[in-house]
Design an enzyme around this catalytic site. Structure first.
Site, PDB file in Angstrom:
ATOM      1  CG  PHE A 183      -1.794   1.263   1.293  1.00  0.00           C
ATOM      2  CD1 PHE A 183      -2.810   1.463   0.381  1.00  0.00           C
ATOM      3  CD2 PHE A 183      -1.574   2.223   2.264  1.00  0.00           C
ATOM      4  CE1 PHE A 183      -3.613   2.601   0.436  1.00  0.00           C
ATOM      5  CE2 PHE A 183      -2.360   3.361   2.335  1.00  0.00           C
ATOM      6  CZ  PHE A 183      -3.389   3.559   1.415  1.00  0.00           C
ATOM      7  N   GLY A 184       0.647   2.109  -0.958  1.00  0.00           N
ATOM      8  CA  GLY A 184       1.392   3.362  -1.047  1.00  0.00           C
ATOM      9  C   GLY A 184       0.508   4.542  -0.709  1.00  0.00           C
ATOM     10  CE1 TYR A 185       2.619   7.296   4.455  1.00  0.00           C
ATOM     11  CE2 TYR A 185       2.435   4.914   4.242  1.00  0.00           C
ATOM     12  CZ  TYR A 185       3.043   6.023   4.789  1.00  0.00           C
ATOM     13  OH  TYR A 185       4.088   5.860   5.670  1.00  0.00           O
ATOM     14  N   GLY A 186       2.277   7.766  -0.128  1.00  0.00           N
ATOM     15  CA  GLY A 186       3.112   8.916  -0.430  1.00  0.00           C
ATOM     16  C   GLY A 186       3.562   8.858  -1.867  1.00  0.00           C
ATOM     17  CB  SER A 187       6.882   9.262  -3.453  1.00  0.00           C
ATOM     18  OG  SER A 187       7.599   8.254  -2.770  1.00  0.00           O
TER      19      SER A 187
ATOM     20  CD  GLU B 264       8.902   3.921   1.102  1.00  0.00           C
ATOM     21  OE1 GLU B 264       7.878   4.281   1.689  1.00  0.00           O
ATOM     22  OE2 GLU B 264       9.445   4.601   0.211  1.00  0.00           O
TER      23      GLU B 264
END
Length: 217
Positions: free
Chosen positions: A6-10, A87
């Site tokens: 799950f990606g919530y930034g870049s 990350e």
């Protein structure tokens, strides 16, 4: 084997690894905050940038994108090794439920991995903690590193949220505050970056995948 990130930034606009499927959705009881220092991408140890992490918040939802990686252990290992390098500011991998728009009550995916940070300045050297919006804006407006300006990360996130049809009011507020700082500094902001938000964008209709094993980042 199959795993989901799950990606919530870049990761929303630039995943950087090979994936097999991508869907838009959200996780519950977390909100996006800019409480983590970035000292090697868009900032330096002397002048850290601020980047986003997740903060537990009951009742909140955080929209983003989930990426599926299939194809055997070598492909999965390559993707995870890349993500762990990228990350590096995040010291935790948390397993969460991921929801698609068609069913906001039943998770479409379970066990999705998301990279998060311990909110403790003593145990986590990257944790900056919260600050007033104007103070964060000044820090973001002036920080830069090998990968570019801190403000470009924020503006790209703002645009990415519009592109998936789910603006983040906190991101918009912070981005507009950064624009104010840049205006005072006389840093010439383009007309595109001055927008407060585009008109409503229709949301993708997604099908849940209850059979999938999940992971995220």
């Amino acid at each position: 084997m199959v795993f989901w990130i799950f990606g919530y930034g870049s990761l929303i606009w630039s995943p950087g690894f090979e994936y097999d499927e991508k869907i838009v959705g959200f996780i519950k009881d977390y909100r996006r905050v800019f409480d983590i220092a970035c000292i090697d991408h868009r900032g330096t140890p002397e002048h850290p940038a601020r980047t986003c992490t997740l903060e537990p918040n009951e009742g909140a939802i955080c929209w983003g994108t989930a990426y599926c990686v299939r194809g055997g252990p070598e492909k999965e290992r390559a993707a995870m090794e890349y993500l762990e390098r990228r990350e590096c500011e995040y010291d935790q991998k948390t397993l969460i439920d991921f929801y698609a728009e068609e069913d906001t009550l039943k998770p479409a995916l379970t066990g999705v991995i998301v990279f998060t940070s311990t909110p403790d300045k003593e145990s986590n050297k990257y944790y900056l903690g919260p600050a007033p919006v104007d103070e964060m804006a000044r820090q973001i407006a002036t920080a830069f590193g090998p990968c570019g300006n801190s403000r470009d990360y924020l503006f790209s996130l703002e645009k990415a949220m519009f592109d998936i049809g789910h603006k983040d009011d906190y991101v918009i507020e912070l981005a507009n505050e950064v624009r104010k700082v840049l205006g005072v500094m006389g840093t010439g902001v383009t007309k595109e970056k001055k927008l407060v938000g585009p008109p409503h964008i229709s949301v993708l209709q997604l099908r849940p995948h209850p059979e999938a094993i999940a992971t995220d980042s």
